[in-house]
Each structure stands twice: as structure tokens, then as C-alpha cells.
Design a protein around this motif. Structure first.
Motif, PDB file in Angstrom:
ATOM      1  N   LYS A  25      -0.020  22.709  -8.328  1.00 43.68           N
ATOM      2  CA  LYS A  25      -0.424  22.650  -6.664  1.00 43.68           C
ATOM      3  C   LYS A  25      -1.804  21.780  -6.573  1.00 43.68           C
ATOM      4  N   ARG A  26      -2.666  22.174  -7.432  1.00 41.70           N
ATOM      5  CA  ARG A  26      -4.001  21.475  -7.248  1.00 41.70           C
ATOM      6  C   ARG A  26      -3.794  19.844  -7.341  1.00 41.70           C
ATOM      7  N   GLN A  27      -3.153  19.578  -8.463  1.00 45.23           N
ATOM      8  CA  GLN A  27      -2.785  18.160  -8.413  1.00 45.23           C
ATOM      9  C   GLN A  27      -1.978  17.507  -7.326  1.00 45.23           C
ATOM     10  N   VAL A  28      -1.146  18.289  -6.795  1.00 41.52           N
ATOM     11  CA  VAL A  28      -0.673  17.474  -5.509  1.00 41.52           C
ATOM     12  C   VAL A  28      -1.459  17.611  -4.427  1.00 41.52           C
ATOM     13  N   LEU A  29      -2.545  18.484  -4.368  1.00 36.94           N
ATOM     14  CA  LEU A  29      -3.588  18.479  -3.231  1.00 36.94           C
ATOM     15  C   LEU A  29      -4.480  17.498  -3.441  1.00 36.94           C
ATOM     16  N   MET A  30      -4.685  17.116  -4.784  1.00 34.03           N
ATOM     17  CA  MET A  30      -5.760  15.934  -5.025  1.00 34.03           C
ATOM     18  C   MET A  30      -4.981  14.534  -4.637  1.00 34.03           C
ATOM     19  N   VAL A  46      -5.141  14.045  -0.993  1.00 35.86           N
ATOM     20  CA  VAL A  46      -6.439  13.366  -0.585  1.00 35.86           C
ATOM     21  C   VAL A  46      -6.766  12.013  -0.911  1.00 35.86           C
ATOM     22  N   ASP A  47      -6.251  11.604  -2.279  1.00 34.62           N
ATOM     23  CA  ASP A  47      -6.286  10.283  -2.710  1.00 34.62           C
ATOM     24  C   ASP A  47      -5.505   9.200  -1.679  1.00 34.62           C
ATOM     25  N   CYS A  48      -4.301   9.842  -1.158  1.00 34.43           N
ATOM     26  CA  CYS A  48      -3.356   8.847  -0.465  1.00 34.43           C
ATOM     27  C   CYS A  48      -3.882   8.908   1.036  1.00 34.43           C
ATOM     28  N   LEU A  49      -4.427  10.037   1.538  1.00 32.88           N
ATOM     29  CA  LEU A  49      -4.799  10.027   2.827  1.00 32.88           C
ATOM     30  C   LEU A  49      -6.272   9.023   2.944  1.00 32.88           C
ATOM     31  N   GLY A  50      -6.939   9.114   1.879  1.00 32.05           N
ATOM     32  CA  GLY A  50      -8.216   8.048   1.906  1.00 32.05           C
ATOM     33  C   GLY A  50      -7.890   6.645   1.820  1.00 32.05           C
ATOM     34  N   THR A  51      -6.513   6.303   1.170  1.00 33.25           N
ATOM     35  CA  THR A  51      -6.180   4.883   1.144  1.00 33.25           C
ATOM     36  C   THR A  51      -5.231   4.427   2.119  1.00 33.25           C
ATOM     37  N   ALA A  52      -4.665   5.368   2.906  1.00 32.47           N
ATOM     38  CA  ALA A  52      -3.327   4.956   3.811  1.00 32.47           C
ATOM     39  C   ALA A  52      -3.964   3.853   4.882  1.00 32.47           C
ATOM     40  N   LEU A  69     -11.435  17.590   5.797  1.00 30.19           N
ATOM     41  CA  LEU A  69     -12.521  16.650   5.779  1.00 30.19           C
ATOM     42  C   LEU A  69     -11.983  15.114   6.106  1.00 30.19           C
ATOM     43  N   ARG A  70     -11.003  14.786   4.977  1.00 31.70           N
ATOM     44  CA  ARG A  70     -10.381  13.377   5.314  1.00 31.70           C
ATOM     45  C   ARG A  70      -9.461  13.289   6.348  1.00 31.70           C
ATOM     46  N   PHE A  71      -8.754  14.472   6.477  1.00 27.63           N
ATOM     47  CA  PHE A  71      -7.915  14.370   7.853  1.00 27.63           C
ATOM     48  C   PHE A  71      -8.660  14.197   9.185  1.00 27.63           C
ATOM     49  N   MET A  82       0.780  -1.153  -0.165  1.00 29.75           N
ATOM     50  CA  MET A  82      -0.012   0.093  -0.072  1.00 29.75           C
ATOM     51  C   MET A  82       0.958   1.499   0.092  1.00 29.75           C
ATOM     52  N   TRP A  83       1.591   1.301   1.030  1.00 27.85           N
ATOM     53  CA  TRP A  83       3.000   2.402   0.911  1.00 27.85           C
ATOM     54  C   TRP A  83       3.689   2.524  -0.513  1.00 27.85           C
ATOM     55  N   LYS A  84       3.864   1.445  -0.954  1.00 26.74           N
ATOM     56  CA  LYS A  84       4.524   1.628  -2.436  1.00 26.74           C
ATOM     57  C   LYS A  84       3.652   2.604  -3.360  1.00 26.74           C
ATOM     58  N   GLN A  85       2.346   2.194  -3.345  1.00 25.47           N
ATOM     59  CA  GLN A  85       1.353   2.855  -4.194  1.00 25.47           C
ATOM     60  C   GLN A  85       1.180   4.331  -3.684  1.00 25.47           C
ATOM     61  N   PHE A  86       1.451   4.469  -2.325  1.00 25.25           N
ATOM     62  CA  PHE A  86       1.388   5.893  -1.896  1.00 25.25           C
ATOM     63  C   PHE A  86       2.628   6.727  -2.303  1.00 25.25           C
ATOM     64  N   LEU A  87       3.804   6.081  -2.189  1.00 28.53           N
ATOM     65  CA  LEU A  87       5.147   6.888  -2.675  1.00 28.53           C
ATOM     66  C   LEU A  87       4.865   6.849  -4.409  1.00 28.53           C
ATOM     67  N   GLY A  88       4.209   6.036  -4.919  1.00 32.34           N
ATOM     68  CA  GLY A  88       4.290   6.287  -6.323  1.00 32.34           C
ATOM     69  C   GLY A  88       3.423   7.456  -6.706  1.00 32.34           C
ATOM     70  N   LYS A  89       2.234   7.536  -5.931  1.00 29.33           N
ATOM     71  CA  LYS A  89       1.446   8.883  -6.311  1.00 29.33           C
ATOM     72  C   LYS A  89       2.185  10.061  -5.938  1.00 29.33           C
ATOM     73  N   LEU A  90       2.847   9.965  -4.829  1.00 32.98           N
ATOM     74  CA  LEU A  90       3.552  11.387  -4.321  1.00 32.98           C
ATOM     75  C   LEU A  90       4.739  11.743  -4.951  1.00 32.98           C
ATOM     76  N   SER A  91       5.221  10.712  -5.772  1.00 33.51           N
ATOM     77  CA  SER A  91       6.684  10.704  -6.147  1.00 33.51           C
ATOM     78  C   SER A  91       6.735  11.102  -7.781  1.00 33.51           C
ATOM     79  N   GLY A  92       5.560  11.503  -8.167  1.00 32.98           N
ATOM     80  CA  GLY A  92       5.228  11.523  -9.773  1.00 32.98           C
ATOM     81  C   GLY A  92       6.266  12.662 -10.163  1.00 32.98           C
ATOM     82  N   LYS A  93       6.888  12.349 -11.190  1.00 28.52           N
ATOM     83  CA  LYS A  93       7.840  13.525 -11.779  1.00 28.52           C
ATOM     84  C   LYS A  93       7.023  14.525 -12.472  1.00 28.52           C
ATOM     85  N   SER A  94       7.660  15.798 -12.300  1.00 22.21           N
ATOM     86  CA  SER A  94       7.074  17.042 -12.510  1.00 22.21           C
ATOM     87  C   SER A  94       7.489  17.296 -14.074  1.00 22.21           C
TER      88      SER A  94
END
Length: 486
Positions: free
Chosen positions: A91-96, A99-105, A165-167, A1-13
Motif C-alpha cells: 500500500k505504501r508503494q502504491v501511495l508513493m 504521489v510521483d504520478c500526480l507530480g508529473t501529470a 498536498l500534491r493534490f 507522459m501518460w505512458k510513463q504514468f500507466l507504467g508506474k501505476l501498472s507495475g506487476k505485483s
């Protein structure tokens, strides 16, 4: 699960050209503040958005904090300049993604991650609204006041509120740790945001506040006190607040969860915070929510109905017919929940006020007051106490039958009189006789007053004042003489 978490957060700009990463010098980071208003000095040197990328060997905490640091950069949405800026969209994409990662953590957030989240919420949400300008006069001003305001920065704020709200609701957030950072100061400033002109923001805040009240049990007394203070300022000082309806919606569900018997604190909240909300002229904007809260109190403890009725009579409008009709509607809802002992305690002042409404020159007010007799429960209360109520009501009914200009009011008045006639014919005839005697006395008094004035006018005509009137001076008192000693 956390590999998916890191994959979502570590997307190349996306790649960029130029020295600043976007073909221009990096913009200065705006000044940001924490929950207590202190500057976040670390934000002055925040990296450009395009420079954020997950490096090898970084932990989930490092990536999470890096992304939150990106979201602490603010943008100016007050003009169209830079509307299509890629940095805004980034910034909006990072925020989204957060949201996804906090919901699946599945693993709990560390204290550093919780602290960074709260800091990011404070930087993005807590701001000073522009001062409210009292609207001018005329139809144009009224139309402008009715039009809702939509915040141009909602493009980002919406995702921040979703993340908040997710938090608040996430099981991976430890309540004990979160309370260290989402303290009373944070909640107080969150409540201040309910004065926002944007209805979308107020709706999000309503949901977030309800979740905070449900999860952070230790903050419940402070929230009730803070909301009471908002109501006090609104009634006594400001006379304008955009979020009263939303606050009442939240407290409608809070009141329904109060344990029986009600605490003294909760009864004081009803008497000192809720009932005075009938005073402002804008009560129509939140009256349904206010009525729901009050009826919830009466459901919990029926004896409070007498307190509510006396409060309504205290703030009853005198010259505002629309507000008077709203009060009559709320009064009917309260009386439906009122039991006989409480009704008998307040029925005399209550029906004195109803009698005034019956004789209102505004036909809708008079008609609405007469329709109270169509309520089955209220009719039963009246019929059991008609010996007291009929003598109070009869003069108003008789004046309506003789003098009221509206035919509908006349028809309903005659129906109410017939109801009382069927209840107690003897008492109604006695009331009619007393009314005629009072009218004769009043006519005799008016005639005597008219004759006195005519007599004074004739005397003034025969003896006009032709010189100044001098007033007799009182004689000066003799000087005091000290007694001689012998």
C-alpha cells in the motif's frame, strides 16, 4: 507522459502462493467512512492488494481509480502484529507511486479521479482520536505530558498527507471540480485533525490548510469562521487543544494578506477570537504565534493598538508570575507599534497595572516591568506624558526603594527615579511630598484603628458575658378593625 504514468501505476505485483494470494485467507476489509461519516459500502468487497495489476486496454483513469481503491484499505498499527506485512508495504508503494504520478501529470484529472482522491483522503485521515485523560499530579505526570506522541500509523499517513498536498497544489486539479468534493464538511473535519497529539501530523496539516486557504478562495469565509469556533471552544470549554499554535501560524500569513482598510469582520476576529486566547493557562505554548498575529493587525491599522492593550489588561494574570512576565514582554512589543493618540487613551489604566507589577514580590516580574523604561520608543511616550504617568508610578517606585528585598530591583528602581528626576524635578518633589502626606494619613488611620481595638478588648475583659443575651421582642401590631358604615 501518460505512458510513463500507466507504467508506474501498472507495475506487476509479486507472486504469491496460496488461495488468498498471501498464503492465508484474505483479511476482512475494515469499515471505512466518507467525509460525512457514511460507510463506503463498496470498500467491503475491496480486492486483495496482490490482485491489483494493470490489465491491457485499461485507461489511465481506470488504473488511477484501481490504485486509489487499493489505498482505501486500512491496517491496524496499534500493535506489532503484522508489522512487516507485505500488504502494508505494498500500500505504501502504491501511495508513493500516486504521489510521483500526480507530480508529473500534465493532463487534467477527471471528475471521477478527483472524487476518488477525496474519498481516499477521507478514509485514511478522518478518524476519532482517543479521549484526552487529564494528567495526574507530580513530576512524572508533567514529564509524560511534555513528551510528544508519535502515531504508529504515520508510516502510511505521511505519504497520504504528501499526496493531499500534491493534490491541492497541482495545476492538473480543477478548482471548481475539487470544491464539489472538498467542501466545507471536508475542511471542517480536516481542521478537527489539528487536535492530533502527533506534532508531525499537525505540521503537515498546517501546510495543507495554508494551501487550501490560498487556492480555494470561496471557502475562505468558512475557514475563518471554523477557526474562530475552535478558538471559542478552546477558551470557554475545552481549555486544551494541541493545534492552536499551528492555526495561529497559518493565520499569521493570512492576516498579513488582509487588504486595507480592515473589514469589520477582521476586527471582530481580533477582539473576539485572538485576544481571549490570552486567558488559558497554557498561553505560553502559543504566545509567540499569537503575538505575531496581533502585531500584524496593528501594522495594518495602528489604531487597534489601544484595543489590544485594553484586551491585555482585561486578561492580565494576578497570581501567575511566569504568565505575567510573558504579558509584559508582549506589552512591550505592542507599545513599540503604538502611536501617541492611542497611547494617551489607555495610559492611565496601563500604568496602574505596571505599578502593581513594580511592587511584585517576584523579583523577575518587578525587574521586567522596570526594563520597560529601557525601550526607546516607550521612553519617548512616557517622557511626553510624564505629568500624568509620574504621579501614578511614583508610590510604587518609593515603596520599592524602601521595602523591596532584591538588590537588582532596588538598583533599577533608583535609575528610573533618576530618569524622572531629570525630566521634571519639581513634579517629582511634589509627588514625594504627596506620598509622605498619604503615608502619614495611612499611619494615623492604622493607629486609630489599633486604639479602637485595644479599647474593645479592655471592655470585653472587664465585662465578660456570663449569661445568654436575650433580644427584645417587638410588640405585636394591633389587629385591624374594619370601619363601620353609618
Amino acid at each position: 507522459m501518460w505512458k510513463q504514468f500507466l507504467g508506474k501505476l501498472s507495475g506487476k505485483s509479486p507472486k504469491s502462493g496460496g488461495g488468498g494470494g498471501w498464503g492465508s485467507p484474505p483479511p476482512k476489509s475494515p469499515t471505512s467512512y466518507d467525509v460525512n461519516g457514511r460507510q463506503w459500502d463498496s470498500m467491503r468487497a475491496s480486492p486483495p492488494l496482490a490482485a491489483i495489476a494493470g490489465a491491457e486496454g485499461e485507461t489511465r483513469e481506470d488504473v488511477f481509480l484501481r490504485k486509489l481503491n487499493v489505498c482505501c484499505v486500512l491496517f491496524d498499527f496499534s500493535n506489532d502484529r503484522g508489522r512487516d506485512s507485505p500488504e502494508r508495504e505494498r500500500k505504501r508503494q502504491v501511495l508513493m507511486s500516486l504521489v510521483d504520478c500526480l507530480g508529473t501529470a500534465e493532463e487534467p484529472l477527471t471528475e471521477a479521479m478527483v472524487s476518488a482522491c477525496v474519498r481516499m483522503f477521507a478514509i485514511n485521515l478522518f478518524r476519532v482520536f482517543p479521549p484526552k485523560v487529564r494528567p495526574g499530579t507530580g513530576a512524572a505526570a508533567e514529564a509524560d505530558e511534555d513528551d510528544p506522541f508519535f502515531d504508529p500509523s504515520w508510516y502510511h499517513l505521511q505519504v497520504v498527507y504528501e499526496l493531499l498536498l500534491r493534490f491541492v497544489t497541482s495545476p492538473v486539479v480543477d478548482v471548481k471540480v475539487a470544491r464539489k468534493y472538498m467542501d466545507n464538511s471536508f475542511i471542517s473535519r480536516l481542521l478537527d485533525l489539528l487536535d492530533s497529539d502527533d506534532p508531525r501530523e499537525r505540521d503537515c496539516l498546517k501546510t495543507v490548510l495554508h494551501r487550501i486557504y490560498g487556492k480555494f478562495m470561496g471557502n475562505r469565509p468558512f475557514i475563518r469562521k471554523a477557526v474562530s469556533n475552535i478558538f471559542y471552544r478552546f477558551v470557554s470549554e475545552a481549555d486544551r487543544h494541541n493545534g492552536i499554535a499551528e492555526l495561529l501560524e497559518v493565520f499569521g500569513s493570512v492576516i498579513s494578506g488582509f487588504a486595507k482598510p480592515l473589514k469589520e469582520e477582521h476586527k471582530l476576529f481580533l477582539w473576539k477570537a485572538l485576544i481571549p486566547l490570552h486567558k488559558p493557562k497554557t498561553v505560553g505554548m502559543y504566545l509567540p504565534q499569537l503575538t505575531y498575529c496581533i502585531t500584524q493587525f496593528i501594522d495594518k491599522e495602528p489604531k487597534l493598538s489601544g484595543t489590544v492593550i485594553r484586551g491585555l489588561l482585561k486578561y492580565w494574570p494576578v497570581t501567575n508570575s511566569q504568565k505575567e512576565m510573558m504579558f509584559l514582554g508582549e506589552l512591550e512589543e505592542v507599545l513599540e507599534l503604538t502611536e501617541m493618540p492611542e497611547f494617551q487613551k489607555c495610559m492611565v489604566p496601563l500604568f496602574r497595572r505596571v505599578a502593581h507589577c513594580l511592587n511584585s514580590s517576584h523579583f523577575q516580574v518587578a525587574e521586567r516591568a522596570l526594563f520597560l523604561w529601557n525601550n526607546e520608543h516607550l521612553f519617548g511616550l512616557i517622557s511626553q506624558n510624564h505629568q500624568v504617568i509620574l504621579p501614578i508610578i511614583y508610590p510604587a517606585l518609593e515603596r520599592n526603594a524602601r521595602l523591596h528585598w532584591n538588590q537588582s530591583v532596588l538598583n533599577v528602581t533608583m535609575n528610573v527615579r533618576k530618569m524622572f528626576f531629570d525630566m521634571d524635578q519639581k513634579l517629582l518633589l511634589a509627588c514625594q511630598k504627596n506620598f509622605q502626606e498619604e503615608e502619614e494619613k495611612r499611619a494615623a488611620t492604622e493607629e486609630r484603628r489599633r486604639l479602637i481595638w485595644e479599647h474593645l478588648e479592655r471592655n470585653a475583659a472587664f465585662h465578660p458575658v456570663t449569661r445568654d443575651i436575650s433580644f427584645a421582642a417587638f410588640p405585636k401590631p394591633a389587629p385591624l378593625v374594619a370601619p363601620t358604615m353609618t
